[in-house]
Scaffold this motif. Structure first.
Motif, PDB file in Angstrom:
ATOM      1  N   THR A  80       0.765  -0.969   0.133  1.00  0.00           N
ATOM      2  CA  THR A  80      -0.377  -0.177  -0.201  1.00  0.00           C
ATOM      3  C   THR A  80       0.720   1.371   0.329  1.00  0.00           C
ATOM      4  OG1 THR A  80      -1.631  -0.994   1.262  1.00  0.00           O
ATOM      5  CG2 THR A  80      -1.761   1.699   1.555  1.00  0.00           C
ATOM      6  N   LYS A  81       2.100   1.120   0.771  1.00  0.00           N
ATOM      7  CA  LYS A  81       2.712   2.383   0.975  1.00  0.00           C
ATOM      8  C   LYS A  81       3.289   3.128  -0.388  1.00  0.00           C
ATOM      9  CE  LYS A  81       5.159   0.857   5.760  1.00  0.00           C
ATOM     10  NZ  LYS A  81       3.891  -0.296   6.083  1.00  0.00           N
ATOM     11  N   LEU A  82       3.228   2.185  -1.678  1.00  0.00           N
ATOM     12  CA  LEU A  82       3.661   2.348  -2.934  1.00  0.00           C
ATOM     13  C   LEU A  82       2.549   3.350  -3.499  1.00  0.00           C
ATOM     14  CD1 LEU A  82       4.556  -0.557  -5.300  1.00  0.00           C
ATOM     15  CD2 LEU A  82       6.158   0.800  -4.082  1.00  0.00           C
ATOM     16  N   ALA A 198       3.003   1.155  -9.798  1.00  0.00           N
ATOM     17  CA  ALA A 198       4.307   0.846 -10.147  1.00  0.00           C
ATOM     18  C   ALA A 198       4.982   1.406 -11.308  1.00  0.00           C
ATOM     19  CB  ALA A 198       5.331  -0.628  -9.818  1.00  0.00           C
ATOM     20  N   GLN A 199       3.864   1.033 -12.384  1.00  0.00           N
ATOM     21  CA  GLN A 199       4.537   1.121 -13.706  1.00  0.00           C
ATOM     22  C   GLN A 199       4.525   3.170 -13.702  1.00  0.00           C
ATOM     23  OE1 GLN A 199       2.011   0.242 -17.091  1.00  0.00           O
ATOM     24  NE2 GLN A 199       3.491   0.637 -18.840  1.00  0.00           N
ATOM     25  N   THR A 265       3.484 -10.617   1.411  1.00  0.00           N
ATOM     26  CA  THR A 265       3.601 -10.122  -0.371  1.00  0.00           C
ATOM     27  C   THR A 265       5.206  -9.345  -1.232  1.00  0.00           C
ATOM     28  OG1 THR A 265       2.852  -8.017  -0.091  1.00  0.00           O
ATOM     29  CG2 THR A 265       1.329 -10.061  -0.064  1.00  0.00           C
ATOM     30  N   PHE A 266       4.727  -9.098  -2.489  1.00  0.00           N
ATOM     31  CA  PHE A 266       6.389  -8.351  -2.833  1.00  0.00           C
ATOM     32  C   PHE A 266       5.901  -7.673  -4.453  1.00  0.00           C
ATOM     33  CE2 PHE A 266      10.446  -8.786  -4.971  1.00  0.00           C
ATOM     34  CZ  PHE A 266      10.846  -7.607  -4.786  1.00  0.00           C
ATOM     35  N   THR A 267       5.782  -6.242  -4.772  1.00  0.00           N
ATOM     36  CA  THR A 267       6.097  -5.969  -5.651  1.00  0.00           C
ATOM     37  C   THR A 267       7.704  -5.508  -6.264  1.00  0.00           C
ATOM     38  OG1 THR A 267       4.153  -4.594  -5.397  1.00  0.00           O
ATOM     39  CG2 THR A 267       5.533  -3.604  -7.042  1.00  0.00           C
TER      40      THR A 267
END
Length: 431
Positions: A80-82, A198-199, A265-267
Motif C-alpha cells: 500500500t505504501k507505494l 508501480a509502472q 506480498t512483494f512488488t
C-alpha cells in the motif's frame, strides 16, 4: 498371579480411532501446504507459482508477460505504501513539499500501533521529508508513513481520501484504500492494478529507485543500528552474507508487505540491459518465498522473451508519409512516429506483427502554423503470439517539420483555385 484381561474388539477400535486422528492431522497439514497460506488459497498455474495472485509486465510498454488471477482484489499489506510514496513524489514535483522541509511529528503518527515496522517517532519530533520518506521506503516504517500522510492530508483520514482520488485518476479500478500503511486488511487492490501503479511511479518519478535501492539507512545519529531494507532481493545484496541467497542481478525495488489476511506480498522490479520488468506476487508462503516466487517469474521472462522493435522513433510509416493541413505555405506536412513500436516476444520464434489501424486528424483540425512534433494522428500495430493472443500498441504520428501559415495573397488565390475547381466539378457532374 493375576493376569490382565484385554478386550481385542475394544483395542482394535482404539487403534482405528488413533489411526484416523493421525491421518486427519497429517492430511490437514498436507492440505494447508498444497492449498495456500492464512492469506488464502493458491491458484494453479503453468509455472507452479505458490501464489494466490501474480503478474509480470514489461515496465516500458505495460505488456503482460505472465499472469495468475491478476484481477482479484486482495489486501496488499505494506505494498500500500507505494501509493503513499507516489503521492509524496507528486507533491514534491508540484512544489507543495520539498525534500528538506521539516515535519513535526503528529500525535496521530506517534500513536501508530506497535505491531509492524516503525522508527519509534514521538509527538513533536522533527524530521525532514527525505528522512521520513526513506524510513517508509527502506524500513517500511508505519509511523513515518503516517507522519507524511498527516502532513499532506491534514490527517491520515484526509490522506486516504487523496489516495482513493489518485487511484481513480490513474484508472486503478480495483483499488480501495482504508489506510496509508496497509495495516488494515480492508485495503484491497488487484495485482494488475498494483503493477500499473508501480509502472506509473517508475515512468513519472524514476528518482524513486534511488531510495528503494538503498540497502540500509541510519535514521538518527543515536540509533545503534541502521534500518535494513526489507527487499532482500536487491541485486546490491549479492555480497551480503544474510541476503546473498536472495539477491537477483538487476533488482532495485520496490516494496514488500505482510499481514495475516494478505500473506507475504512483494512488488518488485528488475532491469537488465534495455529491459525492465515489474512483478507482483500476493499471498506467498513466507518472507523468503515471496522472493523465490518472484525469481521464478524473472527467470522465465529473461530465458523466454526478448524485445522486438517494429518501428523506431521518428520513422516514416509506409502509406502514411504525409497529411493535409489548412492555411499553410504547403498544403501537406510530412509525418513520422513519435516513439518506437516494440513488443516483448518469444525468443527464436518469428513474431507476427502487422499494422492494423491508423487515424489521421482532418485538415480542418490541422490549421497552420504547424509545429514539428505536433500530434496529427495515431497508428496501431498488433502482435499475435503463438497462442493466438493479440496485443496492440498505438503510438502518435507527429509532424516532422514546421509549416508556416500562408500569406493572405497565397491563400486568396488558393481559395479562388478551389472555387473554380469545385465549380468545374459541379458542371461536369451535371452531364
Amino acid at each position: 498371579m493375576l493376569k490382565a484381561k484385554f478386550s481385542p474388539p475394544r483395542m482394535k477400535s482404539v487403534a482405528v480411532a488413533f489411526m484416523a486422528v493421525w491421518l486427519a492431522v497429517f492430511s490437514a497439514a498436507g492440505a494447508v501446504n498444497a492449498a495456500g497460506t492464512a492469506g488464502g488459497e493458491w491458484v494453479d498455474n503453468p509455472l507452479g507459482l505458490e501464489v494466490s495472485s501474480a503478474i509480470l509486465i514489461d515496465a516500458d510498454s505495460g505488456q503482460v508477460v505472465y499472469e495468475v488471477n491478476a484481477d482479484e482484489p486482495r489486501p496488499p499489506a505494506s505494498m500500500t505504501k507505494l501509493m503513499t510514496e507516489y503521492i509524496v513524489l507528486e507533491e514534491i514535483s508540484k512544489k507543495a513539499l520539498t525534500w528538506d522541509e521539516i515535519i513535526t511529528v503528529s500525535q496521530e503518527a506517534a500513536s501508530t500501533p506497535p505491531d509492524g515496522s516503525q522508527i519509534y517517532l514521538a509527538a513533536g519530533d522533527q524530521h525532514s521529508v527525505k528522512d521520513l520518506y526513506i524510513a517508509m521506503a527502506v524500513g517500511s516504517a508505519n509511523d513515518a508513513t503516517i507522519a507524511l500522510a498527516s502532513q499532506i492530508g491534514g490527517s491520515e483520514a484526509g490522506f486516504i481520501d487523496k489516495m482513493n482520488e489518485t487511484a481513480k485518476e490513474l484508472g486503478l479500478t480495483t483499488a480501495h484504500f482504508t489506510s496509508a500503511t496497509g495495516l488494515l486488511d480492508t485495503t484491497i487492490i488487484s495485482a494488475r492494478d498494483m503493477a500499473k501503479l508501480a509502472q506509473t511511479i517508475l515512468a513519472k518519478h524514476p528518482e524513486f529507485l534511488e531510495y528503494s535501492n538503498l540497502q540500509k539507512y541510519k535514521f538518527r545519529e543515536r540509533d545503534k543500528q541502521p534500518m535494513i531494507n526489507w527487499n532482500w532481493m536487491l541485486g546490491a545484496n549479492k555480497d551480503v552474507k544474510n541476503f546473498k541467497q536472495f539477491a537477483y542481478e538487476g533488482v532495485d525495488g520496490m516494496k514488500t508487505g505482510y499481514i495475516s489476511k494478505a500473506g507475504y506480498t512483494f512488488t518488485g522490479t528488475v532491469k537488465r540491459g534495455d529491459t525492465r520488468y515489474i512483478s507482483v506476487v500476493m499471498n506467498t508462503r513466507s518472507k523468503e518465498a515471496r522472493f523465490g516466487e518472484t525469481a521464478k517469474l524473472y527467470n522465465y521472462a529473461f530465458n523466454t522473451f526478448e524485445k522486438k522493435s517494429v518501428i523506431a522513433p521518428k520513422t516514416v510509416v509506409e502509406t502514411l508519409e504525409k497529411t493535409k493541413i489548412k492555411k499553410g505555405v504547403q498544403k501537406t506536412v510530412p509525418i513520422v512516429t513519435e516513439s518506437d513500436v516494440t513488443f516483448t516476444v518469444k525468443k527464436n520464434v518469428e513474431p507476427k506483427i502487422e499494422m492494423t489501424g491508423h487515424e489521421l486528424m482532418s485538415d480542418s483540425e490541422l490549421v497552420a502554423p504547424i509545429k514539428a512534433g505536433q500530434k496529427v494522428g495515431t497508428v496501431t500495430y498488433t502482435y499475435t503470439d503463438d497462442e493466438g493472443k493479440k496485443i496492440d500498441k498505438t503510438v502518435n504520428l507527429i509532424a516532422s517539420e514546421d509549416v508556416k501559415k500562408g500569406g493572405w495573397f497565397r491563400l486568396f488565390f488558393r481559395g479562388i483555385g478551389h472555387f473554380f475547381s469545385g465549380l468545374f466539378d459541379g458542371i461536369v457532374n451535371l452531364f
